[in-house]
Design a protein around this motif. Structure first.
Motif, PDB file in Angstrom:
ATOM      1  N   ILE A  11       0.825  -1.122  -0.025  1.00  0.00           N
ATOM      2  CA  ILE A  11      -0.021   0.099  -0.021  1.00  0.00           C
ATOM      3  C   ILE A  11       0.861   1.266  -0.038  1.00  0.00           C
ATOM      4  O   ILE A  11       1.642   1.404   0.858  1.00  0.00           O
ATOM      5  CB  ILE A  11      -0.837   0.243   1.047  1.00  0.00           C
ATOM      6  CG1 ILE A  11      -1.830  -1.286   1.101  1.00  0.00           C
ATOM      7  CG2 ILE A  11      -1.747   1.097   1.316  1.00  0.00           C
ATOM      8  CD1 ILE A  11      -2.674  -1.334   2.533  1.00  0.00           C
ATOM      9  N   PRO A  12       0.634   2.281  -1.010  1.00  0.00           N
ATOM     10  CA  PRO A  12       1.623   3.145  -1.010  1.00  0.00           C
ATOM     11  C   PRO A  12       1.582   4.116   0.266  1.00  0.00           C
ATOM     12  O   PRO A  12       0.602   4.119   0.721  1.00  0.00           O
ATOM     13  CB  PRO A  12       1.222   4.047  -2.390  1.00  0.00           C
ATOM     14  CG  PRO A  12       0.399   3.084  -3.034  1.00  0.00           C
ATOM     15  CD  PRO A  12      -0.240   1.944  -2.049  1.00  0.00           C
ATOM     16  N   GLY A  13       2.749   4.478   0.769  1.00  0.00           N
ATOM     17  CA  GLY A  13       2.815   5.243   1.973  1.00  0.00           C
ATOM     18  C   GLY A  13       2.501   4.559   3.157  1.00  0.00           C
ATOM     19  O   GLY A  13       2.117   5.181   4.297  1.00  0.00           O
ATOM     20  N   SER A  58      -5.790   7.882   5.049  1.00  0.00           N
ATOM     21  CA  SER A  58      -7.063   8.173   5.550  1.00  0.00           C
ATOM     22  C   SER A  58      -7.580   6.861   5.890  1.00  0.00           C
ATOM     23  O   SER A  58      -7.737   6.075   4.836  1.00  0.00           O
ATOM     24  CB  SER A  58      -7.935   9.305   4.889  1.00  0.00           C
ATOM     25  OG  SER A  58      -9.432   9.199   5.650  1.00  0.00           O
ATOM     26  N   ILE A  59      -8.032   6.684   7.116  1.00  0.00           N
ATOM     27  CA  ILE A  59      -8.805   5.231   7.388  1.00  0.00           C
ATOM     28  C   ILE A  59     -10.153   5.570   8.044  1.00  0.00           C
ATOM     29  O   ILE A  59     -10.215   6.327   9.007  1.00  0.00           O
ATOM     30  CB  ILE A  59      -7.817   4.394   8.532  1.00  0.00           C
ATOM     31  CG1 ILE A  59      -6.340   4.295   7.681  1.00  0.00           C
ATOM     32  CG2 ILE A  59      -8.342   3.177   8.966  1.00  0.00           C
ATOM     33  CD1 ILE A  59      -5.520   3.661   8.679  1.00  0.00           C
ATOM     34  N   HIS A  93      -7.724   3.789  -6.080  1.00  0.00           N
ATOM     35  CA  HIS A  93      -7.534   2.632  -5.310  1.00  0.00           C
ATOM     36  C   HIS A  93      -7.785   2.852  -3.805  1.00  0.00           C
ATOM     37  O   HIS A  93      -7.298   3.720  -3.476  1.00  0.00           O
ATOM     38  CB  HIS A  93      -6.022   1.829  -5.750  1.00  0.00           C
ATOM     39  CG  HIS A  93      -6.290   1.319  -7.058  1.00  0.00           C
ATOM     40  ND1 HIS A  93      -5.860   2.065  -8.102  1.00  0.00           N
ATOM     41  CD2 HIS A  93      -6.327  -0.008  -7.357  1.00  0.00           C
ATOM     42  CE1 HIS A  93      -5.895   1.131  -9.305  1.00  0.00           C
ATOM     43  NE2 HIS A  93      -6.128   0.142  -8.857  1.00  0.00           N
ATOM     44  N   ARG A  94      -8.332   1.675  -3.402  1.00  0.00           N
ATOM     45  CA  ARG A  94      -8.504   1.676  -1.753  1.00  0.00           C
ATOM     46  C   ARG A  94      -8.143   0.517  -1.420  1.00  0.00           C
ATOM     47  O   ARG A  94      -8.158  -0.597  -2.285  1.00  0.00           O
ATOM     48  CB  ARG A  94     -10.101   2.115  -1.276  1.00  0.00           C
ATOM     49  CG  ARG A  94     -10.555   3.302  -2.047  1.00  0.00           C
ATOM     50  CD  ARG A  94     -12.247   3.354  -2.085  1.00  0.00           C
ATOM     51  NE  ARG A  94     -12.591   2.407  -2.950  1.00  0.00           N
ATOM     52  CZ  ARG A  94     -13.880   1.564  -2.634  1.00  0.00           C
ATOM     53  NH1 ARG A  94     -14.285   1.711  -1.503  1.00  0.00           N
ATOM     54  NH2 ARG A  94     -13.997   0.698  -3.496  1.00  0.00           N
ATOM     55  N   TRP A  95      -7.977   0.357  -0.190  1.00  0.00           N
ATOM     56  CA  TRP A  95      -7.513  -0.936   0.454  1.00  0.00           C
ATOM     57  C   TRP A  95      -8.389  -1.221   1.484  1.00  0.00           C
ATOM     58  O   TRP A  95      -8.806  -0.157   2.317  1.00  0.00           O
ATOM     59  CB  TRP A  95      -6.094  -1.196   0.818  1.00  0.00           C
ATOM     60  CG  TRP A  95      -5.218  -1.364  -0.400  1.00  0.00           C
ATOM     61  CD1 TRP A  95      -4.730  -2.237  -0.895  1.00  0.00           C
ATOM     62  CD2 TRP A  95      -4.767  -0.124  -1.073  1.00  0.00           C
ATOM     63  NE1 TRP A  95      -3.806  -2.066  -1.943  1.00  0.00           N
ATOM     64  CE2 TRP A  95      -3.880  -0.645  -1.951  1.00  0.00           C
ATOM     65  CE3 TRP A  95      -4.975   1.307  -1.004  1.00  0.00           C
ATOM     66  CZ2 TRP A  95      -3.276   0.219  -3.082  1.00  0.00           C
ATOM     67  CZ3 TRP A  95      -4.461   2.141  -1.771  1.00  0.00           C
ATOM     68  CH2 TRP A  95      -3.332   1.442  -2.815  1.00  0.00           C
ATOM     69  N   THR A 116      -7.374   5.051   2.494  1.00  0.00           N
ATOM     70  CA  THR A 116      -7.474   5.511   1.076  1.00  0.00           C
ATOM     71  C   THR A 116      -6.022   6.600   1.269  1.00  0.00           C
ATOM     72  O   THR A 116      -6.146   7.236   2.204  1.00  0.00           O
ATOM     73  CB  THR A 116      -8.646   6.571   1.155  1.00  0.00           C
ATOM     74  OG1 THR A 116      -9.747   5.899   0.980  1.00  0.00           O
ATOM     75  CG2 THR A 116      -8.480   7.412  -0.386  1.00  0.00           C
ATOM     76  N   PRO A 117      -5.032   6.422   0.394  1.00  0.00           N
ATOM     77  CA  PRO A 117      -3.910   7.283   0.312  1.00  0.00           C
ATOM     78  C   PRO A 117      -4.491   8.761   0.293  1.00  0.00           C
ATOM     79  O   PRO A 117      -5.431   9.125  -0.582  1.00  0.00           O
ATOM     80  CB  PRO A 117      -3.132   6.932  -0.885  1.00  0.00           C
ATOM     81  CG  PRO A 117      -3.848   5.434  -1.106  1.00  0.00           C
ATOM     82  CD  PRO A 117      -5.145   5.353  -0.783  1.00  0.00           C
TER      83      PRO A 117
END
Length: 563
Positions: free
Chosen positions: A332-334, A446-447, A371-373, A437-438
């Motif tokens: 996941i970026p960042g 952001s979570i 993209h989201r995770w 979300t980056p």
């Protein structure tokens, strides 16, 4: 087959019991005569007791092999003429017979005879079968009594062996223990064979032990080239070294001329292997050693089979457990991501804890789609297959519903209905579910998350401050129509989000829990400056070291660190 018939016949109480039994058989079936035939080690049948038989009856011509598969399998039968081998040997025109069984093995026969043909019907055989069951119990008690009297010097050894065999559920270790119990007390060497899994393959030589380790390699090579240990139903002499090549026998030296005895390993009605023991040619096997080895083989067979079943159950549980965990963790970026999963116990049951981290692309996927995770960590009440079913339902439902672009609260509401729909098969489930979300310009992530009856997630700031990241909400599988909401946090560079199951917070040491008095918060505060992997490792180690006893609950955790 072997019941040590010679010992039974030397026992006054056993002889009296047998004589009373034949008298009962004659009375119940109104027979001209009755007899009890006992099986010797070599399969011969000898007369244990008789009443009303002709004195010239050639009983010594009878053997277990000649009885036919029905008798050997334990079924009573009726013969109307002398074509039956037992009827012919007893000079009877008609006969009813029933096998005597001990631990699933044929140990003898009880027969009723008449001089006229057609005297007995199937109902007589059934009555005789019931009498035979009672006699088998009496004979087994007598056999055990005689063995105990003849093994007075071995009783402590048998007890010790039983305790040792019951103390392990590892199949390889159990077979090694069997061989080391035999050598040198009963034999100079011992080999343990197990039945091959594939039909048609030879039995597998599982373990070899020799009292003189300088002969061990030669013995192992001999056994590798020897005739297959016979699939026998009873102990007997074994002579398989003759099949080994001359050069192998020459390299083994005197061991190639050892005398050997084989004992089948029979557990739960089937042969699972063979024990072969050996001594130098001049050292005859005393009868007591053979009888003790036979008794040990019975106990060893059950111990090995228990270990095999336990190993199979553990392997299936491990495979099922792996299927309930994600194949990997995405990048996941960042964000640094670290996970830990540690099931409780020895792996014989599937745990109820699970975690997942997965990518969830926008439904309108395109080259520039955002993209989201998603991540989740949960704990199903209980263990075993029913808990695993709910775990599988939850993990797969989370991915499927997220792919349909359902929000985190809607996913939990739908999953709650799915669990309630399972009825009695359902299980309570605590679940922490969130979406990552980056942020633009790589300003952390952001979570949004929801904690449904789960231990609250914790945020660690770079200055060592620890705070809860979400408020409590109802767990799943209790009430219908529950509405969930999300808490939103921003995770900036250096901040850590820790999510755990109650296997962490409720790790016990005496009357204390790891989570008492903000114990987990203090532990996390000491992780300032560490990477996500280091934080996960430190907490995992702290959970292990918290109490003197192994944890009785699964441990799962997810660490997210903004980088």
């Amino acid at each position: 087959m072997a019941v040590a018939s010679d010992r039974l016949l030397r026992s006054p109480s056993a002889k009296e019991s047998l004589q009373e039994a034949v008298g009962t058989v004659r009375d119940v079936l109104d027979a001209d005569g009755a007899a009890v035939l006992l099986a010797e080690r070599d399969g011969r049948l000898v007369l244990g007791a008789a009443s009303g038989l002709p004195t010239e009856a050639p009983v010594e011509e009878l053997s277990v092999v000649g009885l036919g598969p029905g008798a050997r399998g334990g079924a009573p039968w009726v013969a109307a003429d002398e074509t039956d081998p037992v009827a012919a040997a007893l000079r009877a025109r008609s006969l009813a017979a029933a096998p005597l069984l001990s631990q699933g093995r044929l140990t003898g026969l009880v027969v009723a005879v008449a001089s006229a043909p057609g005297r007995f019907a199937e109902g007589d055989a059934a009555r005789l079968g019931r009498l035979a069951e009672e006699m088998s119990l009496s004979l087994e008690k007598a056999r055990i009594g005689e063995l105990e009297r003849s093994w007075r010097g071995w009783l402590s050894f048998v007890a010790e062996a039983s305790d040792l065999l019951a103390g392990t559920l590892d199949q390889e270790r159990t077979m090694a223990l069997v061989a080391q119990l035999v050598v040198p007390r009963l034999a100079t060497w011992c080999a343990v064979y197990t039945v091959a899994d594939t039909d048609g393959d030879r039995d597998r030589l599982a373990y070899v032990w020799h009292a003189d380790e300088t002969h061990a390699d030669g013995l192992r090579e001999l056994l590798a080239h020897a005739d297959l240990a016979p699939p026998m139903d009873a102990p007997g002499p074994w002579s398989g070294f003759g099949a080994a090549p001359r050069e192998v026998r020459a390299a083994a030296g005197s061991t190639a001329h050892d005398q050997a005895y084989a004992f089948p390993l029979i557990a739960r009605g089937r042969r699972i292997g063979t024990i072969v023991i050996g001594r130098p040619p001049g050292e005859r096997f005393p009868r007591s050693a053979i009888e003790l080895a036979e008794e040990l083989s019975r106990r060893a067979a059950l111990a090995i089979d228990n270990a095999r079943l336990y190993s199979a159950q553990t392997a299936m549980s491990s495979a099922l457990q792996r299927s309930l965990l994600p194949p990997g963790v995405p990048e996941i970026p960042g964000l640094e991501v670290a996970v830990v999963y540690e099931p409780a116990g020895e792996g014989s049951e599937v745990g109820g804890d699970f975690y997942d981290v997965f990518e969830c692309p926008e439904p309108s996927a395109g080259p520039a789609a955002a993209h989201r995770w998603r991540f989740a960590i949960g704990d199903v009440c209980g263990t075993g297959p029913q808990a695993a079913a709910v775990t599988g339902l939850a993990r797969h439902a989370l991915r499927i519903l997220a792919a349909e672009d359902m929000s985190v609260p809607d996913v939990l509401a739908r999953l709650n209905r799915l669990i309630l729909g399972e009825g009695e098969r359902g299980r309570l489930l605590t679940l922490l579910h969130g979406e990552i979300t980056p942020r633009p310009r790589r300003d952390g992530v952001s979570i949004t998350l929801t904690s449904a009856g789960h231990p609250p997630p914790l945020i660690l700031d770079p200055d060592g401050t620890v705070r809860e990241a979400a408020g409590p909400q109802p767990l799943l599988g209790v009430f219908d129509g529950v509405e969930f909401h999300t808490d939103t946090i921003g995770l900036r560079r250096g901040q850590v989000l820790l999510c755990v199951t109650d296997g962490v917070t409720e790790r016990r040491s005496g009357a204390r829990l790891l989570g008492d008095g903000q114990g987990l918060e203090r532990l996390l505060s000491g992780c300032t400056g560490l990477s996500a992997g280091a934080v996960a490792a430190r907490i995992q180690r702290a959970v292990r070291d918290f109490g003197p006893e192994p944890s009785n609950d699964d441990v799962a955790l997810i660490v997210l660190r903004a980088s």
